[in-house]
Design a protein around this motif. Sequence first.
Motif, PDB file in Angstrom:
ATOM      1  N   ALA A  59      61.310  48.815  20.125  1.00 29.85           N
ATOM      2  CA  ALA A  59      62.053  48.740  18.868  1.00 29.85           C
ATOM      3  C   ALA A  59      62.118  47.310  18.339  1.00 29.85           C
ATOM      4  N   GLY A  60      62.183  46.342  19.247  1.00 31.96           N
ATOM      5  CA  GLY A  60      62.352  44.960  18.831  1.00 31.96           C
ATOM      6  C   GLY A  60      61.067  44.191  18.620  1.00 31.96           C
ATOM      7  N   GLN A  61      59.958  44.726  19.121  1.00 32.47           N
ATOM      8  CA  GLN A  61      58.676  44.017  19.040  1.00 32.47           C
ATOM      9  C   GLN A  61      57.646  44.917  18.364  1.00 32.47           C
ATOM     10  N   GLY A  62      57.670  44.966  17.066  1.00 33.18           N
ATOM     11  CA  GLY A  62      56.747  45.836  16.352  1.00 33.18           C
ATOM     12  C   GLY A  62      55.306  45.394  16.403  1.00 33.18           C
ATOM     13  N   ASP A  63      55.063  44.141  16.869  1.00 29.87           N
ATOM     14  CA  ASP A  63      53.699  43.631  16.892  1.00 29.87           C
ATOM     15  C   ASP A  63      53.009  43.838  18.227  1.00 29.87           C
ATOM     16  N   LEU A  64      53.657  44.511  19.169  1.00 28.01           N
ATOM     17  CA  LEU A  64      53.039  44.733  20.479  1.00 28.01           C
ATOM     18  C   LEU A  64      51.774  45.583  20.353  1.00 28.01           C
ATOM     19  N   ASP A  65      50.713  45.169  21.041  1.00 28.20           N
ATOM     20  CA  ASP A  65      49.498  45.976  21.122  1.00 28.20           C
ATOM     21  C   ASP A  65      49.470  46.841  22.378  1.00 28.20           C
ATOM     22  N   ALA A  66      50.033  46.308  23.484  1.00 29.51           N
ATOM     23  CA  ALA A  66      49.883  46.961  24.785  1.00 29.51           C
ATOM     24  C   ALA A  66      51.084  46.666  25.664  1.00 29.51           C
ATOM     25  N   VAL A  67      51.251  47.501  26.690  1.00 30.56           N
ATOM     26  CA  VAL A  67      52.271  47.255  27.699  1.00 30.56           C
ATOM     27  C   VAL A  67      51.666  47.437  29.085  1.00 30.56           C
ATOM     28  N   ALA A  68      52.145  46.631  30.018  1.00 32.54           N
ATOM     29  CA  ALA A  68      51.800  46.786  31.430  1.00 32.54           C
ATOM     30  C   ALA A  68      53.047  47.255  32.156  1.00 32.54           C
ATOM     31  N   LEU A  69      52.926  48.360  32.884  1.00 39.32           N
ATOM     32  CA  LEU A  69      54.083  48.996  33.517  1.00 39.32           C
ATOM     33  C   LEU A  69      54.075  48.741  35.015  1.00 39.32           C
ATOM     34  N   CYS A  70      55.083  48.010  35.489  1.00 41.54           N
ATOM     35  CA  CYS A  70      55.157  47.619  36.897  1.00 41.54           C
ATOM     36  C   CYS A  70      56.373  48.191  37.612  1.00 41.54           C
ATOM     37  N   GLN A  71      56.997  49.229  37.032  1.00 45.44           N
ATOM     38  CA  GLN A  71      58.136  49.844  37.709  1.00 45.44           C
ATOM     39  C   GLN A  71      57.644  50.732  38.852  1.00 45.44           C
ATOM     40  N   PRO A  72      58.563  51.187  39.719  1.00 50.74           N
ATOM     41  CA  PRO A  72      58.180  52.156  40.745  1.00 50.74           C
ATOM     42  C   PRO A  72      57.559  53.406  40.117  1.00 50.74           C
ATOM     43  N   PRO A  73      56.668  54.094  40.833  1.00 51.66           N
ATOM     44  CA  PRO A  73      55.957  55.230  40.245  1.00 51.66           C
ATOM     45  C   PRO A  73      56.863  56.388  39.848  1.00 51.66           C
ATOM     46  N   GLN A  74      58.020  56.529  40.507  1.00 58.18           N
ATOM     47  CA  GLN A  74      58.885  57.661  40.186  1.00 58.18           C
ATOM     48  C   GLN A  74      59.414  57.631  38.756  1.00 58.18           C
ATOM     49  N   VAL A  75      59.477  56.445  38.139  1.00 66.30           N
ATOM     50  CA  VAL A  75      60.047  56.344  36.795  1.00 66.30           C
ATOM     51  C   VAL A  75      59.014  55.921  35.755  1.00 66.30           C
ATOM     52  N   ARG A  76      57.762  55.875  36.134  1.00 67.39           N
ATOM     53  CA  ARG A  76      56.756  55.309  35.244  1.00 67.39           C
ATOM     54  C   ARG A  76      56.295  56.279  34.165  1.00 67.39           C
ATOM     55  N   PHE A  77      56.349  57.574  34.420  1.00 59.62           N
ATOM     56  CA  PHE A  77      55.799  58.539  33.464  1.00 59.62           C
ATOM     57  C   PHE A  77      56.470  58.450  32.100  1.00 59.62           C
ATOM     58  N   SER A  78      57.794  58.486  32.079  1.00 55.01           N
ATOM     59  CA  SER A  78      58.488  58.500  30.793  1.00 55.01           C
ATOM     60  C   SER A  78      58.211  57.230  30.006  1.00 55.01           C
ATOM     61  N   ALA A  79      58.112  56.100  30.704  1.00 61.52           N
ATOM     62  CA  ALA A  79      57.808  54.841  30.026  1.00 61.52           C
ATOM     63  C   ALA A  79      56.398  54.862  29.463  1.00 61.52           C
ATOM     64  N   ALA A  80      55.458  55.334  30.253  1.00 63.82           N
ATOM     65  CA  ALA A  80      54.070  55.385  29.793  1.00 63.82           C
ATOM     66  C   ALA A  80      53.919  56.304  28.591  1.00 63.82           C
ATOM     67  N   LEU A  81      54.565  57.465  28.654  1.00 62.99           N
ATOM     68  CA  LEU A  81      54.456  58.406  27.547  1.00 62.99           C
ATOM     69  C   LEU A  81      55.085  57.833  26.273  1.00 62.99           C
ATOM     70  N   ALA A  82      56.221  57.164  26.412  1.00 62.51           N
ATOM     71  CA  ALA A  82      56.867  56.563  25.246  1.00 62.51           C
ATOM     72  C   ALA A  82      55.978  55.494  24.621  1.00 62.51           C
ATOM     73  N   ALA A  83      55.343  54.681  25.456  1.00 57.19           N
ATOM     74  CA  ALA A  83      54.465  53.634  24.935  1.00 57.19           C
ATOM     75  C   ALA A  83      53.253  54.239  24.242  1.00 57.19           C
ATOM     76  N   ILE A  84      52.669  55.264  24.844  1.00 59.65           N
ATOM     77  CA  ILE A  84      51.506  55.925  24.240  1.00 59.65           C
ATOM     78  C   ILE A  84      51.886  56.527  22.891  1.00 59.65           C
ATOM     79  N   GLU A  85      53.011  57.234  22.853  1.00 59.43           N
ATOM     80  CA  GLU A  85      53.431  57.867  21.605  1.00 59.43           C
ATOM     81  C   GLU A  85      53.759  56.843  20.526  1.00 59.43           C
TER      82      GLU A  85
END
Length: 311
Positions: A59-85
Amino acid sequence: MSASNGTIRIGLVGIGKIARDQHLPVIGASPDYTLTAVASREGRYEGVPNYRTLAEMLAGQGDLDAVALCQPPQVRFSAALAAIEAGRHVFLEKPPGATLAEVGILIEAARARGVSLFASWHSRYAPGVEPARHWLSGRRIRSVAIAWMEDVRHWHPNQAWIWQAGGMGVFDPGINALSIATHILPPFFLTGATLSVPENRQAPIAADLHFTDADGTAIEAVFDWRQTGPQTWDIRVDTEDGLLVLSKGGSVLTIDGSEQPLPPEAEYRGLYDRFAALVRSGTSDVDLNPLIHVADAFLRGERRTVEAFTD
């Protein structure tokens, strides 16, 4: 998307040990990236905007092109899906998810949204791995022995998530060995396993694995988190043309006892070079084979209760 200077504007989610040791130094040194923001509930990183959650960062960084996700695998899906969407390219630390099905959903979501998804396997970028793959190509393999044994207290101090369901236990490092093996060997499959699980934990502290391939090759692997002193990360491949040994996690390669010349270690630089190429070509790279073997071990392996583990 890319910044006006041609770099990829990237945000990092999860400021833990692996992010500080590997991701942040490589991003900072790479001409392909500009670190734009970080998100973490506990850690902070100076010099860029800090957010508590990925949602706040998006929400705060509208210029982001990409994200790298380094959280534990149990919580990574929702973050990845939100970033993709949200239309961002996604770099997944290993393992790419807690389950195979969730990663499958991410693959389809990235395809539908037209963004790149990268399941990173850093050990494949160890300097000896690609030369080993080239040398083994076309050669008859007699047997394979994998030993991946280390001290969990040194590498994962006070990290409760690795012992929980989905944290994978000793397969957290063991999957590194499997990522190399699936890269340098013909396809293979599990025939049996024993998983040693501490009586006070949900995930194994050790595993003995038995694999074979279409030719009946014996492929044995031993993973153990109880080793102290020198650590062991070795893959031995006996062929009709000699013995190949990858040691120290793939950073040393010997053939019939002769050490081969290799470039310096640069695993995470290789990962980020690969991700930049994917983003710029609009493609994805999601190899699930290492995670499939872990899932098969939990599916087919026998569980053996061992003494309790305390940090």
